[in-house]
Scaffold this motif. Structure first.
Motif, mmCIF file in Angstrom:
data_model
loop_
_atom_site.group_PDB
_atom_site.id
_atom_site.type_symbol
_atom_site.label_atom_id
_atom_site.label_comp_id
_atom_site.label_asym_id
_atom_site.label_seq_id
_atom_site.Cartn_x
_atom_site.Cartn_y
_atom_site.Cartn_z
ATOM 1 N N LEU A 49 0.830 -1.214 0.000
ATOM 2 C CA LEU A 49 0.000 0.000 0.000
ATOM 3 C C LEU A 49 0.861 1.260 0.000
ATOM 4 C CD1 LEU A 49 -2.819 -1.012 2.516
ATOM 5 C CD2 LEU A 49 -3.050 -0.668 0.049
ATOM 6 N N LEU A 50 1.930 1.260 0.822
ATOM 7 C CA LEU A 50 2.826 2.409 0.863
ATOM 8 C C LEU A 50 3.506 2.618 -0.481
ATOM 9 C CD1 LEU A 50 4.575 2.069 4.349
ATOM 10 C CD2 LEU A 50 3.046 3.897 3.599
ATOM 11 N N SER A 51 3.991 1.516 -1.068
ATOM 12 C CA SER A 51 4.706 1.606 -2.341
ATOM 13 C C SER A 51 3.789 2.090 -3.458
ATOM 14 C CB SER A 51 5.299 0.241 -2.693
ATOM 15 O OG SER A 51 6.151 0.322 -3.795
ATOM 16 N N ALA A 52 2.513 1.695 -3.399
ATOM 17 C CA ALA A 52 1.562 2.132 -4.428
ATOM 18 C C ALA A 52 1.261 3.618 -4.326
ATOM 19 C CB ALA A 52 0.269 1.329 -4.321
ATOM 20 N N GLY A 53 1.406 4.200 -3.123
ATOM 21 C CA GLY A 53 1.033 5.594 -2.943
ATOM 22 C C GLY A 53 2.187 6.578 -2.951
ATOM 23 N N ILE A 54 3.391 6.113 -2.619
ATOM 24 C CA ILE A 54 4.521 7.024 -2.468
ATOM 25 C C ILE A 54 5.286 7.159 -3.778
ATOM 26 C CG2 ILE A 54 6.758 7.328 -1.316
ATOM 27 C CD1 ILE A 54 5.567 6.043 1.151
ATOM 28 N N GLY A 55 5.668 8.385 -4.095
ATOM 29 C CA GLY A 55 6.428 8.659 -5.315
ATOM 30 C C GLY A 55 6.314 10.123 -5.679
ATOM 31 N N ALA A 56 6.766 10.462 -6.876
ATOM 32 C CA ALA A 56 6.694 11.854 -7.326
ATOM 33 C C ALA A 56 5.252 12.350 -7.327
ATOM 34 C CB ALA A 56 7.311 11.975 -8.718
ATOM 35 N N TYR A 57 4.327 11.473 -7.674
ATOM 36 C CA TYR A 57 2.892 11.790 -7.624
ATOM 37 C C TYR A 57 2.302 11.023 -6.450
ATOM 38 C CZ TYR A 57 -1.898 12.596 -9.238
ATOM 39 O OH TYR A 57 -3.223 12.985 -9.331
ATOM 40 N N ARG A 58 2.046 11.712 -5.357
ATOM 41 C CA ARG A 58 1.591 11.038 -4.135
ATOM 42 C C ARG A 58 0.106 10.712 -4.212
ATOM 43 N NH1 ARG A 58 4.537 10.293 0.734
ATOM 44 N NH2 ARG A 58 6.671 10.975 0.381
ATOM 45 N N ILE A 59 -0.211 9.505 -3.751
ATOM 46 C CA ILE A 59 -1.603 9.067 -3.695
ATOM 47 C C ILE A 59 -1.868 8.581 -2.270
ATOM 48 C CG2 ILE A 59 -3.333 7.497 -4.646
ATOM 49 C CD1 ILE A 59 -1.566 7.199 -7.126
ATOM 50 N N PRO A 60 -2.772 9.209 -1.523
ATOM 51 C CA PRO A 60 -3.062 8.762 -0.161
ATOM 52 C C PRO A 60 -3.515 7.299 -0.128
ATOM 53 C CG PRO A 60 -4.053 10.901 -0.582
ATOM 54 C CD PRO A 60 -3.545 10.401 -1.895
ATOM 55 N N THR A 61 -3.185 6.614 0.957
ATOM 56 C CA THR A 61 -3.525 5.191 1.074
ATOM 57 C C THR A 61 -5.025 4.965 0.951
ATOM 58 O OG1 THR A 61 -1.607 4.823 2.503
ATOM 59 C CG2 THR A 61 -3.347 3.168 2.562
ATOM 60 N N GLY A 62 -5.815 5.860 1.522
ATOM 61 C CA GLY A 62 -7.261 5.729 1.416
ATOM 62 C C GLY A 62 -7.737 5.784 -0.030
ATOM 63 N N ASP A 63 -7.096 6.633 -0.837
ATOM 64 C CA ASP A 63 -7.473 6.720 -2.250
ATOM 65 C C ASP A 63 -7.053 5.465 -3.012
ATOM 66 O OD1 ASP A 63 -8.486 9.183 -1.691
ATOM 67 O OD2 ASP A 63 -6.871 10.330 -2.650
ATOM 68 N N VAL A 64 -5.912 4.894 -2.626
ATOM 69 C CA VAL A 64 -5.476 3.638 -3.256
ATOM 70 C C VAL A 64 -6.511 2.545 -2.998
ATOM 71 C CG1 VAL A 64 -3.726 1.812 -3.209
ATOM 72 C CG2 VAL A 64 -3.022 4.202 -3.112
ATOM 73 N N LEU A 65 -6.947 2.438 -1.739
ATOM 74 C CA LEU A 65 -7.948 1.423 -1.384
ATOM 75 C C LEU A 65 -9.282 1.699 -2.074
ATOM 76 C CD1 LEU A 65 -7.180 1.078 2.434
ATOM 77 C CD2 LEU A 65 -6.665 -0.582 0.633
ATOM 78 N N ALA A 66 -9.669 2.969 -2.170
ATOM 79 C CA ALA A 66 -10.944 3.318 -2.814
ATOM 80 C C ALA A 66 -10.909 2.975 -4.297
ATOM 81 C CB ALA A 66 -11.236 4.803 -2.618
ATOM 82 N N SER A 67 -9.775 3.238 -4.958
ATOM 83 C CA SER A 67 -9.655 2.929 -6.380
ATOM 84 C C SER A 67 -9.680 1.416 -6.613
ATOM 85 C CB SER A 67 -8.361 3.518 -6.936
ATOM 86 O OG SER A 67 -8.206 3.199 -8.301
ATOM 87 N N ALA A 68 -8.986 0.677 -5.724
ATOM 88 C CA ALA A 68 -8.981 -0.788 -5.853
ATOM 89 C C ALA A 68 -10.379 -1.357 -5.640
ATOM 90 C CB ALA A 68 -8.000 -1.398 -4.854
ATOM 91 N N LEU A 79 -9.914 7.486 -8.949
ATOM 92 C CA LEU A 79 -9.132 8.704 -8.825
ATOM 93 C C LEU A 79 -9.323 9.556 -10.080
ATOM 94 C CD1 LEU A 79 -5.823 7.031 -7.551
ATOM 95 C CD2 LEU A 79 -7.629 8.044 -6.160
ATOM 96 N N ASP A 80 -8.667 10.704 -10.112
ATOM 97 C CA ASP A 80 -8.688 11.485 -11.344
ATOM 98 C C ASP A 80 -7.909 10.743 -12.424
ATOM 99 O OD1 ASP A 80 -5.745 12.518 -11.373
ATOM 100 O OD2 ASP A 80 -6.470 13.012 -9.363
ATOM 101 N N ARG A 81 -7.960 11.227 -13.646
ATOM 102 C CA ARG A 81 -7.372 10.506 -14.782
ATOM 103 C C ARG A 81 -5.877 10.243 -14.587
ATOM 104 N NH1 ARG A 81 -4.896 12.079 -19.378
ATOM 105 N NH2 ARG A 81 -5.250 14.278 -18.865
ATOM 106 N N VAL A 82 -5.146 11.252 -14.127
ATOM 107 C CA VAL A 82 -3.700 11.085 -13.921
ATOM 108 C C VAL A 82 -3.431 10.093 -12.792
ATOM 109 C CG1 VAL A 82 -1.548 12.246 -13.284
ATOM 110 C CG2 VAL A 82 -3.182 13.389 -14.794
ATOM 111 N N GLY A 83 -4.167 10.227 -11.700
ATOM 112 C CA GLY A 83 -3.975 9.335 -10.566
ATOM 113 C C GLY A 83 -4.239 7.883 -10.919
ATOM 114 N N GLU A 84 -5.342 7.640 -11.663
ATOM 115 C CA GLU A 84 -5.649 6.268 -12.080
ATOM 116 C C GLU A 84 -4.551 5.691 -12.965
ATOM 117 O OE1 GLU A 84 -8.845 4.057 -11.918
ATOM 118 O OE2 GLU A 84 -8.444 5.030 -10.012
ATOM 119 N N SER A 85 -4.032 6.526 -13.866
ATOM 120 C CA SER A 85 -2.979 6.059 -14.767
ATOM 121 C C SER A 85 -1.696 5.738 -14.004
ATOM 122 C CB SER A 85 -2.709 7.112 -15.841
ATOM 123 O OG SER A 85 -1.673 6.692 -16.701
#
Length: 370
Positions: A49-68, A79-85
């Motif tokens: 979960l941390l690895s999926a969210g951390i990076g140049a474009y940050r995605i909160p863990t809650g958003d990762v779970l919501a998208s999944a 998520l928005d188009r960029v976040g989903e991509s």
């Protein structure tokens, strides 16, 4: 561990004291193994979960779970188009590939140490990694493109399997394979493979040299879903088959002759496990390059934590290898942002000091190597 064969069954461990109930140490060891396995699973989920969210474009863990959850039809929200991509086309393929490669290398290391009865054994000993590297380097240096983007990975996989087949064939004599001969043949093949790699690098142009160097250092930067699907069948087959050999590995740890008396066909077992190690390692190296020390150190850590029994050690090494590589890849991506450290370099930098400590600890406990 010192004084105990690397693959000895847990039942052979000494009892806690003169008044201990026979076999009392075994349930405790098994209970500890269950807790350790649960801890590894929790750690793997949290790291993923941390690895999926951390990076140049940050995605909160809650958003990762919501998208999944949204993708699985369980509610949530996209998520928005960029976040989903970023999440589904960049981060998650990399996380899943790290999981598969780490599990494959960890499991292969545990099998190798059990086959050889030697805690210093790892998949590179019999030339699998070096052979796969030769295949990949040859494809890059010669400009081969017969399978498009899959050419390098396919050549690495085929060369890794071919190398271990040659090493094993050269090590057999009179229908038997001596472990010492197998290791020495692997050392010779590793040296020859290193010479071939140097020759290809000498004749390659500067662009090819950069590509070869990056591949040899190990990286998951080129992770895609097609690469995940390519390694998945080999990894899944190897990881499902490996635990079936746990009991026979425990018996083999008693010595070849006792194992034969207990019904183990030693030569057939060794052949099957070497091929299984080759399958796991060649698949991992083909998509991630050369990543060292995972197969050597992960089984050591679990053996220190839960003893030498392969019933836990083999699947546990797969779990722990996945944890180590997901964590290592996260560190490689984030430690020197915006640059990315080569994953193989990072595992070697962290693994080497630990290995030196392990050697000194073992020598101190045994009072020397003599």
């Amino acid at each position: 561990m010192p004084g105990t064969a690397p693959g000895a069954p847990p039942e052979t461990a000494p009892q806690a004291g003169p008044g201990a109930t026979p076999g009392a140490a075994v349930p405790r060891r098994r209970g500890r193994g269950g807790l350790l396995a649960a801890g590894l699973v929790i750690a793997l989920v949290l790291l993923a979960l941390l690895s999926a969210g951390i990076g140049a474009y940050r995605i909160p863990t809650g958003d990762v779970l919501a998208s999944a959850a949204h993708r699985l039809g369980l509610g949530g929200a996209p998520l928005d188009r960029v976040g989903e991509s970023v999440l589904w086309n960049v981060r998650l393929p990399r996380v899943v590939l790290a999981l598969l490669v780490g599990a494959s290398l960890g499991c292969a290391g545990a099998l190798m140490q059990g086959v050889f009865g030697n805690p210093l054994a790892e998949p590179g000993v019999i030339g699998i990694s070096a052979g796969a590297a030769v295949g990949a380097v040859a494809a890059i240096a010669l400009g081969l493109t017969f399978l498009g983007n899959w050419t390098v990975a396919a050549c690495a996989f085929a060369a890794g399997l071919g190398t271990v087949t040659v090493v094993y064939a050269l090590s057999r004599s009179g229908g038997k394979t001596e472990v010492v001969t197998l290791i020495l043949t692997g050392i010779a093949v590793n040296a020859f493979a290193g010479a071939l790699i140097g020759l290809f690098v000498f004749f390659a142009d500067s662009g090819q040299v950069n590509q070869i160097t990056f591949w040899q250092l190990g990286s998951l930067a080129q992770a895609t879903w097609p690469k995940v699907l390519a390694v998945l069948p080999c990894a899944a087959a190897g990881l499902l088959l490996a635990p079936l050999y746990s009991r026979r590995l425990d018996l083999l740890a008693l010595g070849e002759r006792p194992a034969r008396h207990l019904g183990v066909e030693v030569e057939r077992l060794r052949t099957a496990l070497v091929l299984l190690v080759a399958l796991l390692t060649a698949a991992a190296v083909a998509v991630a390059g050369v990543i060292t020390f995972v197969g050597l150190l992960v089984p050591h850590l679990l053996r220190m934590a839960n003893g030498p029994g392969h019933r836990f050690l083999v699947p546990g090494s797969a779990l722990a290898g996945a944890v180590v590589l997901v964590a290592g890849d996260l560190a490689a991506r984030t430690a020197a942002q915006p640059a990315e450290l080569p994953l193989g370099v990072l595992t070697a930098l962290l693994g080497s000091p630990f290995f030196f400590w392990l050697l000194r600890r073992t020598r101190r406990r045994q009072g020397g190597w003599a």
